[in-house]
Each structure stands twice: as C-alpha cells, then as structure tokens.
Motif scaffolding. Structure first.
Motif, PDB file in Angstrom:
ATOM      1  N   PRO A 230      -3.463  -0.434  22.424  1.00  0.00           N
ATOM      2  CA  PRO A 230      -3.043  -0.422  23.827  1.00  0.00           C
ATOM      3  C   PRO A 230      -2.634  -1.784  24.391  1.00  0.00           C
ATOM      4  CG  PRO A 230      -4.975   0.959  23.538  1.00  0.00           C
ATOM      5  CD  PRO A 230      -4.753   0.257  22.222  1.00  0.00           C
ATOM      6  N   THR A 231      -3.179  -2.866  23.869  1.00  0.00           N
ATOM      7  CA  THR A 231      -2.844  -4.182  24.432  1.00  0.00           C
ATOM      8  C   THR A 231      -2.499  -5.237  23.386  1.00  0.00           C
ATOM      9  OG1 THR A 231      -5.182  -4.861  24.434  1.00  0.00           O
ATOM     10  CG2 THR A 231      -4.332  -3.798  26.434  1.00  0.00           C
ATOM     11  N   GLU A 232      -2.774  -4.979  22.110  1.00  0.00           N
ATOM     12  CA  GLU A 232      -2.597  -5.994  21.072  1.00  0.00           C
ATOM     13  C   GLU A 232      -1.441  -5.647  20.134  1.00  0.00           C
ATOM     14  OE1 GLU A 232      -6.262  -6.198  18.942  1.00  0.00           O
ATOM     15  OE2 GLU A 232      -7.482  -6.426  20.768  1.00  0.00           O
ATOM     16  N   PRO A 233      -0.855  -6.660  19.475  1.00  0.00           N
ATOM     17  CA  PRO A 233       0.190  -6.405  18.479  1.00  0.00           C
ATOM     18  C   PRO A 233      -0.415  -5.962  17.148  1.00  0.00           C
ATOM     19  CG  PRO A 233      -0.173  -8.760  18.664  1.00  0.00           C
ATOM     20  CD  PRO A 233      -1.053  -8.109  19.701  1.00  0.00           C
ATOM     21  N   ARG A 234      -0.982  -4.766  17.166  1.00  0.00           N
ATOM     22  CA  ARG A 234      -1.701  -4.254  16.001  1.00  0.00           C
ATOM     23  C   ARG A 234      -1.432  -2.772  15.851  1.00  0.00           C
ATOM     24  NH1 ARG A 234      -7.165  -2.653  15.722  1.00  0.00           N
ATOM     25  NH2 ARG A 234      -7.609  -3.597  17.756  1.00  0.00           N
ATOM     26  N   VAL A 235      -1.097  -2.346  14.623  1.00  0.00           N
ATOM     27  CA  VAL A 235      -0.847  -0.936  14.336  1.00  0.00           C
ATOM     28  C   VAL A 235      -2.188  -0.244  14.133  1.00  0.00           C
ATOM     29  CG1 VAL A 235       0.231   0.698  12.752  1.00  0.00           C
ATOM     30  CG2 VAL A 235       1.382  -1.464  13.287  1.00  0.00           C
ATOM     31  N   ILE A 236      -2.433   0.833  14.897  1.00  0.00           N
ATOM     32  CA  ILE A 236      -3.700   1.551  14.779  1.00  0.00           C
ATOM     33  C   ILE A 236      -3.530   2.949  14.171  1.00  0.00           C
ATOM     34  CG2 ILE A 236      -4.827   0.248  16.616  1.00  0.00           C
ATOM     35  CD1 ILE A 236      -4.347   2.619  18.488  1.00  0.00           C
ATOM     36  N   ALA A 237      -2.283   3.407  14.001  1.00  0.00           N
ATOM     37  CA  ALA A 237      -2.063   4.689  13.322  1.00  0.00           C
ATOM     38  C   ALA A 237      -0.619   4.768  12.845  1.00  0.00           C
ATOM     39  CB  ALA A 237      -2.369   5.871  14.239  1.00  0.00           C
ATOM     40  N   VAL A 238      -0.450   5.136  11.591  1.00  0.00           N
ATOM     41  CA  VAL A 238       0.881   5.396  11.042  1.00  0.00           C
ATOM     42  C   VAL A 238       1.029   6.912  10.932  1.00  0.00           C
ATOM     43  CG1 VAL A 238       2.445   5.080   9.087  1.00  0.00           C
ATOM     44  CG2 VAL A 238       0.917   3.216   9.786  1.00  0.00           C
ATOM     45  N   LEU A 239       2.181   7.418  11.411  1.00  0.00           N
ATOM     46  CA  LEU A 239       2.411   8.850  11.545  1.00  0.00           C
ATOM     47  C   LEU A 239       3.543   9.329  10.647  1.00  0.00           C
ATOM     48  CD1 LEU A 239       2.454   8.841  15.452  1.00  0.00           C
ATOM     49  CD2 LEU A 239       0.452   9.147  13.976  1.00  0.00           C
ATOM     50  N   ASP A 240       3.739  10.633  10.617  1.00  0.00           N
ATOM     51  CA  ASP A 240       4.868  11.294   9.965  1.00  0.00           C
ATOM     52  C   ASP A 240       4.996  10.948   8.483  1.00  0.00           C
ATOM     53  OD1 ASP A 240       7.037  12.785   9.385  1.00  0.00           O
ATOM     54  OD2 ASP A 240       8.289  12.044  11.008  1.00  0.00           O
ATOM     55  N   TRP A 241       4.121  11.560   7.686  1.00  0.00           N
ATOM     56  CA  TRP A 241       4.051  11.296   6.255  1.00  0.00           C
ATOM     57  C   TRP A 241       4.747  12.366   5.421  1.00  0.00           C
ATOM     58  CZ3 TRP A 241       1.726   6.906   4.199  1.00  0.00           C
ATOM     59  CH2 TRP A 241       1.045   6.099   5.130  1.00  0.00           C
ATOM     60  N   GLU A 242       5.614  13.138   6.044  1.00  0.00           N
ATOM     61  CA  GLU A 242       6.246  14.257   5.344  1.00  0.00           C
ATOM     62  C   GLU A 242       7.010  13.825   4.101  1.00  0.00           C
ATOM     63  OE1 GLU A 242       9.845  17.483   5.988  1.00  0.00           O
ATOM     64  OE2 GLU A 242       9.077  16.408   7.720  1.00  0.00           O
ATOM     65  N   LEU A 243       7.624  12.642   4.129  1.00  0.00           N
ATOM     66  CA  LEU A 243       8.448  12.175   3.012  1.00  0.00           C
ATOM     67  C   LEU A 243       7.683  11.240   2.075  1.00  0.00           C
ATOM     68  CD1 LEU A 243      11.778  11.515   4.950  1.00  0.00           C
ATOM     69  CD2 LEU A 243      11.163  13.509   3.569  1.00  0.00           C
ATOM     70  N   SER A 244       6.377  11.131   2.253  1.00  0.00           N
ATOM     71  CA  SER A 244       5.588  10.229   1.421  1.00  0.00           C
ATOM     72  C   SER A 244       5.453  10.752   0.000  1.00  0.00           C
ATOM     73  CB  SER A 244       4.205  10.019   2.032  1.00  0.00           C
ATOM     74  OG  SER A 244       3.492  11.250   2.073  1.00  0.00           O
ATOM     75  N   THR A 245       5.243   9.819  -0.929  1.00  0.00           N
ATOM     76  CA  THR A 245       5.071  10.178  -2.338  1.00  0.00           C
ATOM     77  C   THR A 245       4.616   8.926  -3.078  1.00  0.00           C
ATOM     78  OG1 THR A 245       6.157  11.245  -4.237  1.00  0.00           O
ATOM     79  CG2 THR A 245       7.465   9.648  -3.009  1.00  0.00           C
ATOM     80  N   LEU A 246       4.544   8.994  -4.402  1.00  0.00           N
ATOM     81  CA  LEU A 246       4.445   7.796  -5.225  1.00  0.00           C
ATOM     82  C   LEU A 246       5.874   7.394  -5.542  1.00  0.00           C
ATOM     83  CD1 LEU A 246       1.563   8.616  -7.734  1.00  0.00           C
ATOM     84  CD2 LEU A 246       1.430   7.567  -5.461  1.00  0.00           C
ATOM     85  N   GLY A 247       6.251   6.185  -5.173  1.00  0.00           N
ATOM     86  CA  GLY A 247       7.638   5.781  -5.344  1.00  0.00           C
ATOM     87  C   GLY A 247       7.792   4.286  -5.431  1.00  0.00           C
ATOM     88  N   ASP A 248       9.011   3.839  -5.303  1.00  0.00           N
ATOM     89  CA  ASP A 248       9.351   2.426  -5.420  1.00  0.00           C
ATOM     90  C   ASP A 248       9.077   1.731  -4.090  1.00  0.00           C
ATOM     91  OD1 ASP A 248      10.570  -0.065  -5.664  1.00  0.00           O
ATOM     92  OD2 ASP A 248      12.274   0.713  -6.809  1.00  0.00           O
ATOM     93  N   PRO A 249       8.135   0.777  -4.053  1.00  0.00           N
ATOM     94  CA  PRO A 249       7.835   0.099  -2.790  1.00  0.00           C
ATOM     95  C   PRO A 249       9.026  -0.662  -2.225  1.00  0.00           C
ATOM     96  CG  PRO A 249       6.791  -1.024  -4.642  1.00  0.00           C
ATOM     97  CD  PRO A 249       7.311   0.278  -5.166  1.00  0.00           C
ATOM     98  N   LEU A 250       9.927  -1.154  -3.085  1.00  0.00           N
ATOM     99  CA  LEU A 250      11.095  -1.880  -2.583  1.00  0.00           C
ATOM    100  C   LEU A 250      12.045  -0.955  -1.847  1.00  0.00           C
ATOM    101  CD1 LEU A 250      11.845  -4.371  -5.516  1.00  0.00           C
ATOM    102  CD2 LEU A 250      10.497  -4.729  -3.428  1.00  0.00           C
ATOM    103  N   ALA A 251      12.165   0.268  -2.324  1.00  0.00           N
ATOM    104  CA  ALA A 251      12.978   1.250  -1.609  1.00  0.00           C
ATOM    105  C   ALA A 251      12.340   1.583  -0.267  1.00  0.00           C
ATOM    106  CB  ALA A 251      13.137   2.509  -2.457  1.00  0.00           C
TER     107      ALA A 251
END
Length: 356
Positions: A230-251
């Motif tokens: 709410p007040t800090e430059p900090r990510v507290i939740a990452v959303l929408d993982w529908e396209l997630s997988t094991l893959g190439d981190p550079l991509a």
C-alpha cells in the motif's frame, strides 16, 4: 492505479455479467465444504477486466476471496488453465515468493459450470502503467527495481524442491511455444490472418538462440499482474499464472522487458517516453540489473526473445479476437484488445530487422 484484488482483472467490479452467471447456492455449499473458516452470507460481483478467465470477488463478513474460473463455451485445448494457476501458486506459497493463498480448486463442472479455484484477496495497489505516473518521480526507479527483483527471485527458485518438477518439460521451451502459438493462430480461422504473423511463423523457428536454461516462468509478468504494498515499492502478490510453466527464464524476462518497446496503450509500455525525465531506468540498465541478480554477463539474443514474445502476445490477442467473434470473451473490451493484434504482429516483425 486500482484497488486491491487477488486475480487478473481490473480493480473495479460490476454485477456478474449474464454470460458468466453462476449457481450461488452451489458455490456457497462448495465453499463451506472446501474453504477452511468460510462463513456466509456471501455477496458476489465480477471484476470488470480479465481478458481470459472470468474473475469474481466473493465478500463475506469476515473475509474477501477471489474466484477464477474457465469461461463458458467452446475452448481451445490447453487454454484457460486455472488448475495450473492454482497449482503453481500453492507451490510457491511454500516459499517467501509473493503469491495469494490458494484455498481450493474445483474440477467438477456441475458446481458452477466450469473449473475454478478460490484464493485470498490481497490488499495493495495495482498499477496499469509501467511508468508509474501515480508515484513521485524520485520513487519510480525503486518500483521498477522491485519488479526486476521479483522476477529474478522467481527464476532462482528450485522448482523440483517445491513439487514442480513435472510442471513442464526442461529444455526446448521456445521451440514448443512457437509451435503452440503458431498452431493456435493458424487454427482460429474466424479471427483472420495477418502477413507479419505469417512471416513470423516461418522465421522464428529458423533463428532459435543457443541458450536453453530452465526455471519456473510466469509467462505474463507485467506491471498490472502484480499487487504492490500500500505505501512501499514492494511487490506483495504476483497474479495471473495461467501461462506459467517450466521454461526459459530469458524468454520470461524478455516478455517483461518488452515494455520498453511497446506503445503506451499496449501492456502499459514505456516506448517513446523520455525515461530520464520520467525517472525510469533505460532498457540497458534494466537488463543489467536482472543479469546482476541472476549471475549473467548479458543477454546476447535479447532482440530475438523480444520478437518471440511479441509474436506470442500477438497470438494471444488473436485468440481474444476469435473469442469475441464467437461471443465467449471474458472481458467487455475484448473486441478492442483483439484489434490490437495486427499492431503487435507488425511490431514483432520489426524486431527481427537486425537479424535478417
């Protein structure tokens, strides 16, 4: 910036759309049986965004939840994988990586008409523009760096140790992705074709990079898919993982970094901005920060990876265009999103110019 949420959608809510109505009694019964601590009464409304999976806010006197479901109607094979979203977030919940708590997954279509999962609603801020115009100029670089650090942290997680060893196939990610999205693009005749997209279907598999690392990949890591403190430059939740997988981190990183080459009205891009005056790091500095965090000297094939990701995003827009034509799109502005398909396809082809 929008209000808090725990799923991929706009912060604003609307009454549940007619095509996305569900059996509230059946859902309440399922919640009572599967969500620890759930107690009604329950009010349901729908988030106004959400391009792929309809997303709902469930309000009770003691707690708010978010429900994500597959859309009704005929679906492309492998699309709208809410079960994968639920699985990866539950696994990451074992670590200190920021994800909402997942309470349960339902794979019984008879409950509300399609598969769904329920998670906590997270309180925080959502930004739709990667230039963070709502934030004081002096703080914007810190918000950018928070995104960079979060993605680097994801790519450093031991996926086998948290039960995701079979979440995808190690190696060959880019090849499989090109094949997958080319097939979906070519199969959806109702959405039409585009010359730039046709050229990319042929060009990309003939110019693959040599690197082929494997990590958990988010697949859609961008500013509006995360909730900030709410007040800090900090990510507290990452959303929408529908396209997630094991893959190439550079991509995966290149998809995120393509915001530097995207127009202002697509994915909250920052192309064309005076980055220095805006208080943002340039692309080179942003890439260097990620490489420093992940122990790399640089990313030699960045242009290819960005062209590939623009192609992939164009294919997703093409799918939205097709769903809009069939009347099964989850978002009210799906038609406008579909019309952006041609622009992104052309921009993707432009990225290959230095390699042709």
């Amino acid at each position: 910036m929008a209000d808090a949420r725990g799923g991929k959608s706009a912060g604003a809510t609307v009454p549940v759309r007619a095509q996305h109505r569900l059996d509230e009694v059946a859902l309440r019964n399922w919640m009572e049986q599967n969500v620890t601590g759930f107690a009604g009464p329950m009010q349901i409304d729908q988030f106004s965004g959400g391009q792929s999976n309809p997303t709902y806010r469930l309000r009770t006197p003691g707690r708010h939840y978010v429900l994500r479901r597959k859309p009704p109607g005929e679906l492309l094979k492998g699309a709208h994988a809410v079960e994968r979203e639920a699985r990866v977030m539950a696994a990451l919940g074992q670590t200190d990586f920021p994800v909402p708590v997942v309470h349960g997954l339902c794979t019984d279509d008879s409950v509300i008409g399609s598969w769904f999962f329920v998670m906590d609603m997270v309180d925080g801020r959502i930004f739709w523009d990667a230039s963070f115009p709502e934030v004081p100029q002096a703080e914007r670089a810190a918000y950018m760096d928070a995104m960079n650090a979060t993605l680097a942290a994801l790519h450093g997680i031991d996926y086998a140790a948290i039960g995701l060893g079979d979440y995808g196939r190690p190696g060959g990610y880019v090849v499989r992705q090109i094949e997958r999205w080319s097939k979906q693009y070519l199969a959806d005749e109702l959405a039409g074709r585009h010359p730039a997209m046709d050229r990319l279907v042929d060009w990309l598999p003939a110019h693959l990079p040599a690197s082929d690392a494997t990590s958990i990949t988010h697949g859609d890591f961008r500013v509006d898919n995360m909730i900030f403190h709410p007040t800090e430059p900090r990510v507290i939740a990452v959303l929408d993982w529908e396209l997630s997988t094991l893959g190439d981190p550079l991509a995966d990183f290149a998809y995120h970094a393509m915001m530097y080459r995207m127009p202002r009205d697509i994915l909250g891009g920052v192309a064309g901005l005076d980055l220095g005056a805006t208080g943002l790091p340039d692309e080179a500095a942003y890439v260097a920060a990620y490489c420093s965090r992940t122990g790399r000297a640089g990313i030699d094939d960045l242009d290819f990876y960005i062209a590939f990701n623009m192609f992939r995003f164009a294919a997703i827009l093409h799918g939205i265009k097709g769903r809009a034509a069939r009347g099964t799109a989850a978002s009210a502005d799906a038609q406008a999103m579909g019309e952006r398909f041609a622009r992104v396809a052309e921009l993707a082809w432009e990225q290959t110019a230095s390699m042709r």
